[in-house]
Structure formats: structure tokens, C-alpha cells
Design a protein around this motif. Structure first.
Motif, PDB file in Angstrom:
ATOM      1  N   ILE A 104       0.963  -1.199  -0.425  1.00 69.08           N
ATOM      2  CA  ILE A 104       0.034   0.160   0.351  1.00 69.08           C
ATOM      3  C   ILE A 104       1.258   0.637   0.314  1.00 69.08           C
ATOM      4  CG2 ILE A 104      -1.263   1.794   1.203  1.00 69.08           C
ATOM      5  CD1 ILE A 104      -3.120  -1.483   2.202  1.00 69.08           C
ATOM      6  N   PHE A 257      -1.018   0.785  -8.898  1.00 68.49           N
ATOM      7  CA  PHE A 257      -2.724   0.961  -8.256  1.00 68.49           C
ATOM      8  C   PHE A 257      -3.051  -0.500  -7.502  1.00 68.49           C
ATOM      9  CE2 PHE A 257      -3.092   5.428 -10.227  1.00 68.49           C
ATOM     10  CZ  PHE A 257      -2.337   5.488  -9.570  1.00 68.49           C
ATOM     11  N   VAL A 261      -4.088  -4.860  -3.993  1.00 74.47           N
ATOM     12  CA  VAL A 261      -4.355  -5.950  -4.471  1.00 74.47           C
ATOM     13  C   VAL A 261      -3.905  -7.620  -4.028  1.00 74.47           C
ATOM     14  CG1 VAL A 261      -6.761  -7.067  -4.952  1.00 74.47           C
ATOM     15  CG2 VAL A 261      -6.502  -4.618  -5.213  1.00 74.47           C
ATOM     16  N   LEU A 280      -7.032  -1.396   4.825  1.00 71.68           N
ATOM     17  CA  LEU A 280      -8.066  -0.871   3.703  1.00 71.68           C
ATOM     18  C   LEU A 280      -8.714   0.147   3.713  1.00 71.68           C
ATOM     19  CD1 LEU A 280      -9.648  -4.186   3.636  1.00 71.68           C
ATOM     20  CD2 LEU A 280      -8.070  -3.485   3.372  1.00 71.68           C
ATOM     21  N   LEU A 281      -8.600   1.222   4.348  1.00 74.81           N
ATOM     22  CA  LEU A 281      -9.284   2.380   4.100  1.00 74.81           C
ATOM     23  C   LEU A 281      -8.837   3.807   4.275  1.00 74.81           C
ATOM     24  CD1 LEU A 281     -12.105   2.654   6.937  1.00 74.81           C
ATOM     25  CD2 LEU A 281     -12.654   2.523   4.886  1.00 74.81           C
ATOM     26  N   CYS A 282      -7.443   3.315   4.640  1.00 74.39           N
ATOM     27  CA  CYS A 282      -5.934   4.678   3.874  1.00 74.39           C
ATOM     28  C   CYS A 282      -5.336   3.533   3.302  1.00 74.39           C
ATOM     29  CB  CYS A 282      -5.057   4.191   5.676  1.00 74.39           C
ATOM     30  SG  CYS A 282      -5.252   5.099   7.038  1.00 74.39           S
ATOM     31  N   ALA A 284      -7.485   3.545   0.414  1.00 75.16           N
ATOM     32  CA  ALA A 284      -8.444   3.325  -0.681  1.00 75.16           C
ATOM     33  C   ALA A 284      -8.558   5.005  -0.998  1.00 75.16           C
ATOM     34  CB  ALA A 284      -9.917   3.448   0.177  1.00 75.16           C
ATOM     35  N   VAL A 287      -4.942   5.725  -2.934  1.00 74.24           N
ATOM     36  CA  VAL A 287      -4.985   5.659  -4.304  1.00 74.24           C
ATOM     37  C   VAL A 287      -5.620   6.187  -4.678  1.00 74.24           C
ATOM     38  CG1 VAL A 287      -6.083   3.407  -5.583  1.00 74.24           C
ATOM     39  CG2 VAL A 287      -4.778   2.344  -3.472  1.00 74.24           C
ATOM     40  N   CYS A 288      -6.616   6.323  -4.248  1.00 69.25           N
ATOM     41  CA  CYS A 288      -7.741   7.619  -5.183  1.00 69.25           C
ATOM     42  C   CYS A 288      -6.720   9.083  -4.665  1.00 69.25           C
ATOM     43  CB  CYS A 288      -8.871   7.926  -3.837  1.00 69.25           C
ATOM     44  SG  CYS A 288     -10.347   6.683  -3.885  1.00 69.25           S
TER      45      CYS A 288
END
Length: 301
Positions: A104, A257, A261, A280-282, A284, A287-288
Motif C-alpha cells: 500500500i 494501484f 490487492v 484498507l480505508l487508508c 483507498a 490510491v484515490c
């Protein structure tokens, strides 16, 4: 926020894209297995040495040896910052943090690349890209805050140092990308790939020899290194440069990106690593933000 319509259509390059993401995602798994027995610097050195041994014959078979010799100084320097130092940093970090978290953090490479290009190449980003940088770095800060302790864990390494090592590796990737854009444009990608691995090998050889493990690593560690060198570095480079040719650099860059996964999946399946909702939230958010900062996502229509 919209994605370019062409990015949603099935394209011939899609197979290479997914395959490359799957291969690079597995590199964190193999490096984690190897670094436990070899140590960070020997792991990084062996990975680039194996990749160099795989790629150099391809250069010679295509008659590109003279081109490599002519440009060896610049190509070797790129290798140190694009492979040698980053691989050593990630090998060190994987002793303390999970492969998924490392992957990540690795997804921030395009974001760091946008910042370096802004200051070095004067490639000034638009308003939406600046917003993406802010969002991306906020995601990194939130993710790092969860690991913001300099107290060593069971590995003897503080998680905060591991996170900082990953981010420094991403900065090195970004610096080498801008350097290559300025000084290596027009050079054969195969020459750059092989030469960079040779340069990284030479740069890591002495410190790796000095820190070589006193106890001979087991077969699984050697196998992990072999796969990391041939598949995750040598073959992956060929796929990456073919993807640039068929899909363009923007889409090729976007593979970072998707890498997390696969890395998270491999970590859970083969290393029984835990995946938290916060991670996972961080991820996301990162990546955004990175997609915005590189222009792959755009605000508005």
C-alpha cells in the motif's frame, strides 16, 4: 469524479496489466521469505544480481552491448536509486510490517513522482492534481500514524522506521523516474533495465558481502530469491516496458494501484497476515489521492 471511458473498455494490453500487477504483488511475499534468513542488504543484492544475470544475455543477443557501455554511468546510477536502495529499504521494512502494508505504501510512488517532477522538471500540476497530492499524503499520514511507534517489536525493528523506509524507497523511485526522463529518453528500455540491475548489483555488492549471513539460508529462502530476481524483476521489467509501448506510460504507471490487492491476498493466504479495516480505508484514500495527482482520475466531466 470520472474515469476516462477508454480505460473501462477491454483492451489487448489488459492481460499484461493484470499479470504485471500479480507478479509485482508477489514480490513482497518472496522478499519477506528471503529477508528473514538473508537479511535486508543481501536479499536486495541477490535479487538485482539474479535479474542482471537474466537480462544481460538478452541485451547482448540483441546487439545492444555497445549502447549499454556508452551509457553505463547514467544507467548504473538509475539502477542504484530505482532498484538497489528501494529493494534494500523494502527488505528491511518487511521484517517488521506486513507485505500488504508495504505494498500500500508502495502505491504512493506515482504521487512522489508528481512532486519530484513538479520541483525538478517544472511539470506544474493542475488544481485537481494538487488536491490529489494533499489527499494522498493525508492517507499516508493516517496510515503511518497507526504505526507511529519507535519502540522495537518482536523483530527488533520499530514499525515507524519500517514505514519511513518504505516511503524513502518510494522517493528514490520518483527521483530515478525523473532522472531517467531527463537523461535517458530514447534509450532502449531493455538496456535501461539490464544496466540498472548491473548498477544496483555493483552498488550493493560490498555491503551485502559484509552483512552476509553466517548461517547458510535454507532452500525456501534461495527459491524465493530466485523467483524475485527472475520473475518479479527480470520478466516483470519486460512486461512493464511492453505495457508502456502498447498502453502508454499513464496506464503502465497505474499498475501500482492494483499491486496492493494481490500483495494483501498473498500475505493473507501464504503468511496468515492480518488485514485491518483501517489499513484498507487508508489504502483507498492513498490510491484515490495518487490517481488524482497523476491525472488518471479527474474532477468534473
Amino acid at each position: 469524479m470520472t474515469v476516462a471511458p477508454t480505460a473501462l473498455k477491454s483492451q489487448p494490453w489488459l492481460t499484461d496489466f493484470v499479470l504485471l500487477a500479480a507478479i509485482w504483488g508477489s514480490s513482497f511475499l518472496f522478499m519477506r521469505i528471503a529477508t528473514v534468513e538473508f537479511g535486508p542488504l543481501p536479499t536486495a543484492a541477490m535479487r538485482v544480481a539474479i535479474a542482471a544475470a537474466f537480462l544481460l544475455p538478452l541485451v547482448l543477443l540483441r546487439g545492444l552491448g555497445p549502447t549499454l557501455i556508452k551509457n553505463w554511468r547514467r544507467v548504473f546510477l538509475v539502477g542504484l536509486f530505482n532498484s538497489g536502495i528501494p529493494f534494500a529499504c523494502f527488505s528491511f521494512a518487511l521484517l517488521s510490517i506486513t507485505t500488504g502494508l508495504a505494498a500500500i505504501l508502495n502505491a504512493t510512488v506515482p504521487m512522489f513522482g508528481a512532486v519530484v517532477a513538479w520541483f525538478w522538471l517544472k511539470d506544474r500540476p493542475t488544481g485537481s492534481r494538487v488536491l490529489g497530492l494533499l489527499i494522498g499524503f493525508a492517507g499516508v499520514a493516517l496510515l503511518a500514524w497507526d504505526k507511529a511507534t519507535f519502540k522495537p517489536d518482536a523483530s527488533g525493528i520499530a514499525p515507524a522506521w519500517a514505514v519511513l523506509a518504505c516511503l524513502f524507497a518510494c522517493l528514490c523511485y520518483a527521483l530515478s523516474a525523473s532522472y531517467a526522463k531527463r537523461y535517458l529518453t530514447g534509450l532502449s528500455p531493455l538496456v535501461t533495465a539490464a544496466g540498472s540491475q548491473i548498477g544496483a548489483t555493483l552498488g550493493l555488492a560490498l555491503p551485502a558481502a559484509w552483512l552476509w549471513p553466517t548461517r547458510l539460508p535454507g532452500k525456501s529462502a534461495w527459491l524465493a530469491l530466485g523467483v524475485a530476481g527472475v520473475l518479479c524483476t527480470g520478466i516483470a521489467y519486460i512486461l512493464y516496458f511492453r505495457l508502456i509501448a502498447t498502453a502508454g506510460p499513464a496506464r503502465a504507471l497505474a499498475v501500482t494501484f492494483v499491486v496492493p490487492v494481490f500483495a494483501v491476498f498473498y500475505g493473507v493466504m501464504f503468511l496468515s497476515e492480518a488485514v485491518t479495516l483501517w489499513m484498507l480505508l487508508c489504502g483507498a484514500v492513498i490510491v484515490c489521492g495518487t490517481a488524482l495527482s497523476t491525472g488518471l482520475l479527474k474532477l468534473g466531466r
